[in-house]
Design a protein around this motif. Structure first.
Motif, mmCIF file in Angstrom:
data_model
loop_
_atom_site.group_PDB
_atom_site.id
_atom_site.type_symbol
_atom_site.label_atom_id
_atom_site.label_comp_id
_atom_site.label_asym_id
_atom_site.label_seq_id
_atom_site.Cartn_x
_atom_site.Cartn_y
_atom_site.Cartn_z
ATOM 1 N N ILE A 12 2.865 9.563 3.715
ATOM 2 C CA ILE A 12 2.834 8.145 4.094
ATOM 3 C C ILE A 12 2.554 7.275 2.871
ATOM 4 C CG2 ILE A 12 0.370 8.174 4.756
ATOM 5 C CD1 ILE A 12 3.183 6.217 6.549
ATOM 6 N N PHE A 13 1.791 7.829 1.890
ATOM 7 C CA PHE A 13 1.445 7.028 0.709
ATOM 8 C C PHE A 13 2.692 6.777 -0.144
ATOM 9 C CE2 PHE A 13 -2.345 9.654 1.724
ATOM 10 C CZ PHE A 13 -3.089 8.635 2.292
ATOM 11 N N GLU A 14 3.491 7.832 -0.345
ATOM 12 C CA GLU A 14 4.718 7.692 -1.119
ATOM 13 C C GLU A 14 5.737 6.855 -0.341
ATOM 14 O OE1 GLU A 14 5.326 8.359 -4.149
ATOM 15 O OE2 GLU A 14 7.500 8.116 -4.186
ATOM 16 N N GLY A 29 -1.032 -0.435 0.228
ATOM 17 C CA GLY A 29 -0.947 0.842 0.947
ATOM 18 C C GLY A 29 -1.670 1.927 0.169
ATOM 19 N N GLN A 30 -0.907 2.660 -0.638
ATOM 20 C CA GLN A 30 -1.490 3.739 -1.453
ATOM 21 C C GLN A 30 -2.676 3.193 -2.257
ATOM 22 O OE1 GLN A 30 1.138 5.207 -4.541
ATOM 23 N NE2 GLN A 30 0.610 7.310 -4.010
ATOM 24 N N GLY A 31 -3.733 4.003 -2.343
ATOM 25 C CA GLY A 31 -4.962 3.507 -2.965
ATOM 26 C C GLY A 31 -4.968 3.639 -4.474
ATOM 27 N N TYR A 312 -11.749 2.498 -1.559
ATOM 28 C CA TYR A 312 -10.998 1.283 -1.918
ATOM 29 C C TYR A 312 -10.470 0.565 -0.675
ATOM 30 C CZ TYR A 312 -10.156 3.151 -6.748
ATOM 31 O OH TYR A 312 -10.248 3.622 -8.033
ATOM 32 N N PHE A 313 -10.906 0.998 0.530
ATOM 33 C CA PHE A 313 -10.164 0.605 1.725
ATOM 34 C C PHE A 313 -10.994 -0.111 2.778
ATOM 35 C CE2 PHE A 313 -8.619 4.809 0.186
ATOM 36 C CZ PHE A 313 -7.479 4.345 -0.450
ATOM 37 N N LEU A 314 -10.303 -0.947 3.556
ATOM 38 C CA LEU A 314 -10.854 -1.436 4.811
ATOM 39 C C LEU A 314 -9.750 -1.345 5.861
ATOM 40 C CD1 LEU A 314 -9.654 -4.501 5.432
ATOM 41 C CD2 LEU A 314 -11.371 -5.155 3.768
HETATM 42 N N1 GLN Z 1 -5.740 8.897 -2.311
HETATM 43 C C1 GLN Z 1 -4.672 7.948 -2.180
HETATM 44 C C2 GLN Z 1 -4.817 7.145 -0.920
HETATM 45 O O1 GLN Z 1 -5.526 7.519 -0.045
HETATM 46 C C3 GLN Z 1 -3.308 8.597 -2.137
HETATM 47 C C4 GLN Z 1 -3.025 9.559 -3.228
HETATM 48 C C5 GLN Z 1 -1.632 10.101 -3.138
HETATM 49 O O2 GLN Z 1 -0.718 9.383 -2.740
HETATM 50 N N2 GLN Z 1 -1.467 11.329 -3.462
HETATM 51 O O3 GLN Z 1 -4.187 6.146 -0.777
#
Ligand code: GLN
Length: 391
Positions: A12-14, A29-31, A312-314
């Motif tokens: 999902i990150f890519e 999105g991606q952190g 890094y997220f909320l």
């Molecule tokens: N750790 C990152 C995240 O949660 C994603 C890292 C990755 O894409 N491999 O957004």
């Protein structure tokens, strides 16, 4: 071909980062931070490229880096750890893969906590493990020990435990951790602790490593990441800390995954880990300010956000924000219609299931980017509410 991989989607990150690149959307999105990273570390890495060996370093890691990791955790978390109990890997994901390959025999059960970071499940499966999932519930995401105890059986070998936890942004408290430690000891479980967010904690919280709990050092593989500590996610430098009996087999797995990790980046990380406490506190304070900036802008604009204790997220609660629809669909609309990429939480649940009303945003960005993203999301929400308003 292995069916696990032939049927596997792109992470999902890519997927979301690719969509952001293709559409020009702001990528929350991606952190990853959008800053260049600490100038002194960049300089140390550049110097090391030009002045030091660019050949294979030792498979376990550069001696100076292993020592710096051990000293860092002695100083910051009071851990009883020596340099020969440290392995340097090519990122925390490789560390997790090596740990699972080393710990799991086919048929062993492994406990995962849902929502799970997306790499855990396929890695457990490919190692021959049988995943047993314990699901945490929003908005508190508390660790209910009875649920963990119910998931443990005679074949259970390990837990994979992420604290602070991505994507819930939860930092587990001492009571929850003590109960989990007692359970690991009672059932003789190995604890694979993904603690890559250990330095990214807010509101004066302190990280409590499971490794430091009574009786846990012998059974814990503690995993960290320089990428997260120094806001240099592309460097892919991870560490595993464990007693020799556990670390040895993980090092054997690592030697046939990546063998070693770029020496120049290791040298720069060794330098960075020794920086004074104030450098780490400044990083935390800066991220806390970014969290507050994004959260307050969104709340002022009608969104409901869940607390973020670290990472890094909320998370945005769609339904409580008056936005109907499923998270995946909303994320698609946000990229295309609002110009903001995010992560739908339902992508991080094993067999579907889980809530479909939560979306994760990364706030490790400059003020201007956060302000613009919040403005776009607020405008999008208002337009949607107007379109759905009764005539
Ligand atoms: N750790 C990152 C995240 O949660 C994603 C890292 C990755 O894409 N491999 O957004």
């Amino acid at each position: 071909m292995n069916p696990l991989y032939t049927s596997m989607p792109t992470t999902i990150f890519e997927e979301m980062s690719a969509l952001a690149r293709a559409t020009g959307a702001i990528n929350l999105g991606q952190g990853f931070p959008d800053s260049p990273g600490p100038a002194d570390l960049l300089q140390a890495a550049a110097d090391a490229v030009l002045t030091r060996s660019n050949q294979y370093p030792p498979s376990m890691g550069l001696p100076e880096t292993r020592l710096a990791v051990a000293r860092h955790y002695q100083a910051h978390q009071g851990l009883d750890i020596e340099a020969d109990e440290v392995l340097i890997t090519s990122g925390a994901t490789e560390a997790i893969a090596a740990a699972l390959l080393a710990v799991i025999s086919p048929g062993d059960e492994v406990i995962l906590f849902e929502p799970t970071y997306d790499a855990y499940l396929p890695l457990v499966l490919r190692a021959g493990g049988v995943p047993k999932t314990v699901t945490l519930q929003p908005p508190d995401w508390r660790l209910a020990l009875e649920d963990v105890a119910a998931a443990v059986g005679p074949r259970t070998r390990a837990i994979v435990f992420n604290n602070p936890m991505n994507p819930t942004a939860r930092a587990f408290d001492r009571t929850e951790l003590a109960a989990l430690a007692a359970l690991c000891i009672a059932h003789d479980l190995a604890a694979i602790c993904d603690e890559v967010w250990e330095h990214v904690l807010f509101d004066d919280r302190r990280h409590l490593p499971l490794f430091g709990f009574e009786g846990m050092a012998e059974r814990t593989l503690k995993i960290g990441s320089a990428g997260k500590i120094f806001a240099l996610t592309g460097w892919k430098i991870g560490f595993v800390l464990a007693r020799p009996r556990l670390l040895g087999p993980v090092a054997r797995a690592h030697q046939f995954l990546t063998f070693s990790t770029p020496p120049n980046l290791q040298a720069a990380v060794a330098f960075g880990l020794g920086k004074p406490l104030a450098a780490f506190e400044a990083m935390r304070a800066e991220l806390q300010r970014s969290r507050d900036r994004l959260a307050s802008a969104l709340v002022a604009g009608g969104f409901s956000v869940l607390p973020s204790e670290g990472t890094y997220f909320l998370c945005v609660d769609l339904a409580a924000s008056g936005v109907s629809g499923e998270d995946r669909e909303i994320c698609r609309r946000w990229v295309h219609d609002a110009g903001v990429a995010a992560i739908p939480l339902s992508a991080l649940y094993a067999a579907g299931g889980g809530p479909t009303g939560l979306v994760r945003l990364c706030f490790a960005k400059t003020d201007a980017v956060l302000d613009e993203a919040a403005k776009r999301l607020i405008q999008w929400r208002e337009a949607r509410l107007a379109a759905h308003a009764p005539a």
